[in-house]
Design a protein around this motif. Sequence first.
Motif, mmCIF file in Angstrom:
data_model
loop_
_atom_site.group_PDB
_atom_site.id
_atom_site.type_symbol
_atom_site.label_atom_id
_atom_site.label_comp_id
_atom_site.label_asym_id
_atom_site.label_seq_id
_atom_site.Cartn_x
_atom_site.Cartn_y
_atom_site.Cartn_z
ATOM 1 N N LEU A 128 0.938 -0.983 0.079
ATOM 2 C CA LEU A 128 0.015 -0.065 0.026
ATOM 3 C C LEU A 128 0.902 1.123 -0.153
ATOM 4 N N VAL A 129 1.932 1.325 0.878
ATOM 5 C CA VAL A 129 2.617 2.634 0.800
ATOM 6 C C VAL A 129 3.548 2.662 -0.455
ATOM 7 N N VAL A 130 3.850 1.618 -1.083
ATOM 8 C CA VAL A 130 4.469 1.601 -2.391
ATOM 9 C C VAL A 130 3.764 2.345 -3.496
ATOM 10 N N GLU A 131 2.341 1.780 -3.496
ATOM 11 C CA GLU A 131 1.516 2.064 -4.473
ATOM 12 C C GLU A 131 1.006 3.784 -4.181
ATOM 13 N N ALA A 132 0.950 4.044 -2.865
ATOM 14 C CA ALA A 132 0.650 5.489 -2.420
ATOM 15 C C ALA A 132 1.743 6.430 -2.902
ATOM 16 N N GLU A 133 3.068 6.069 -2.798
ATOM 17 C CA GLU A 133 4.018 6.713 -3.063
ATOM 18 C C GLU A 133 4.211 6.740 -4.741
ATOM 19 N N GLU A 134 3.919 6.016 -5.403
ATOM 20 C CA GLU A 134 3.653 6.186 -6.751
ATOM 21 C C GLU A 134 2.511 6.975 -7.301
ATOM 22 N N LEU A 135 1.218 6.957 -6.756
ATOM 23 C CA LEU A 135 0.032 7.895 -6.946
ATOM 24 C C LEU A 135 0.622 9.299 -6.474
ATOM 25 N N ALA A 136 1.412 9.517 -5.506
ATOM 26 C CA ALA A 136 1.809 10.814 -5.175
ATOM 27 C C ALA A 136 2.383 11.564 -6.194
ATOM 28 N N ALA A 143 -8.900 10.085 -10.461
ATOM 29 C CA ALA A 143 -8.670 8.669 -10.472
ATOM 30 C C ALA A 143 -7.533 8.437 -9.140
ATOM 31 N N ALA A 144 -6.420 9.164 -9.165
ATOM 32 C CA ALA A 144 -5.655 9.027 -8.042
ATOM 33 C C ALA A 144 -6.177 9.374 -6.694
ATOM 34 N N GLY A 145 -6.727 10.312 -6.622
ATOM 35 C CA GLY A 145 -7.415 10.774 -5.339
ATOM 36 C C GLY A 145 -8.486 9.623 -4.739
ATOM 37 N N GLU A 146 -9.274 9.048 -5.654
ATOM 38 C CA GLU A 146 -10.144 8.183 -5.323
ATOM 39 C C GLU A 146 -9.584 6.889 -4.927
ATOM 40 N N ARG A 147 -8.343 6.427 -5.594
ATOM 41 C CA ARG A 147 -7.620 5.215 -5.224
ATOM 42 C C ARG A 147 -6.816 5.427 -3.798
ATOM 43 N N LEU A 148 -6.404 6.587 -3.573
ATOM 44 C CA LEU A 148 -5.646 6.899 -2.280
ATOM 45 C C LEU A 148 -6.808 6.638 -1.317
ATOM 46 N N ARG A 149 -8.090 7.125 -1.298
ATOM 47 C CA ARG A 149 -9.002 6.943 -0.334
ATOM 48 C C ARG A 149 -9.533 5.577 -0.107
ATOM 49 N N ALA A 150 -9.413 4.982 -1.101
ATOM 50 C CA ALA A 150 -9.532 3.432 -1.096
ATOM 51 C C ALA A 150 -8.314 2.717 -0.494
ATOM 52 N N LEU A 151 -7.119 3.054 -0.686
ATOM 53 C CA LEU A 151 -6.042 2.517 0.042
ATOM 54 C C LEU A 151 -6.226 2.610 1.482
ATOM 55 N N VAL A 152 -6.648 4.083 1.885
ATOM 56 C CA VAL A 152 -6.800 4.303 3.374
ATOM 57 C C VAL A 152 -7.814 3.270 3.884
#
Length: 409
Positions: A128-136, A143-152
């Motif tokens: 999750l951390v790796v994906e969040a850092e890529e999305l950052a 799309a990235a904002g929605e995905r980050l909320r889903a990761l939370v």
Amino acid sequence: MSSDPWGRVDETGTVYVRTADGEQVVGSWQAGSPDEALAYFERKYEGLVVEIGLLEKRVKTTDLSAKDAQTAIDHIREQVDAHHAVGDLAALRGRLDKLVETVDARREERKVQRAKQSDEARHAKEALVVEAEELAQSDQWRAAGERLRALVDTWKGLPRLDRKSDDELWHRFSHARSAFSKRRKAHFASLDAQREEARKTKEKLVAEAESLSGSADWGPTAARYRELMADWKAAGRAQREHEDDLWNRFRGAQDVFFAARSSVFAERDAEQSENLKLKEELAEEAEKLVPVQDLKAARAAFRSINERWEAIGHVPRDARPKVEGRMHAVERALQESEETEWRRTNPEARARAEGLTGQLQAAVDKLQGQIESARSAGNTSRADKLQKELDGRQALLDQALKGLQEFGG
């Protein structure tokens, strides 16, 4: 005196239980016969048997913790060791010893299971951390904002690790989300600043256009209006709530000027008729730019057409709305293509695009129903008229759907 294989009662009423270490005193009985005394303490034994059986079942079939199970075993063992029952106490101790072994094995199993779950949770959180850092670093704001909320939400559903590891991973995860939010905020702040700058520029252009609207210096003023129009297009779009109003004022000022010029040159009907033919040819040339394939090339071509259009001069008043309407339709198509391109960087646009598509679809459905009703009623003329309107709406719907699909990609 009374006795059975596991106990006896002597003449004084003292009850004994037989064990491998010899007889042990169970208690004293004075309230009834020796048989009643033995029966009473045998029931005590049966109670312990039942209690052990229930505990064995709980250990095997429930998620009873090892700590609670051991506490229950110790409690029963104290009763067995107190010799307050008549029966095979050694067998009960044997069952309790076996139960301890089962609980110990279960404790080890759960320890291994917890270690496995912790390892899985660690790998899941690291992913999750790796994906969040890529999305950052993403520019796909919605799309990235929605995905980050889903990761939370996914993070919240995972077990906690040891405090140090969990805190370190959460710090990275939280930092990635903050970095994305900061970049997104800066991006839209920049867009807002650009639109505000465009608004200020267009306010100045409107003010000059309005000041020129009463001029009778036809040639230079018309040339200046062409320059103002070029400046207008180069300024970019202002905020949506200002753009239409500014355009209406800007175009209205030009309309006043050119209407006055037209009235002065009313006697040049022949020239204006020729102008109309030329503008109809330009409108036809412009209409070939739609549907837009290459926005940049289409804009350049339309700019060239528009420059020639402005150079031609006015047409007869009654013909003007139709021929200009054709050019406006092409310009709107170009603006819609620009807005479609712009929406790709605007995560707030999708909802509006979906709303527009829904409205157009509803309009198409309504028109189709009206056409069917008109044809059923034999009103061919109305049906044909509605069909033309439907064709226009369908074209807009097709373009809106295409834009929505491109946005989604």
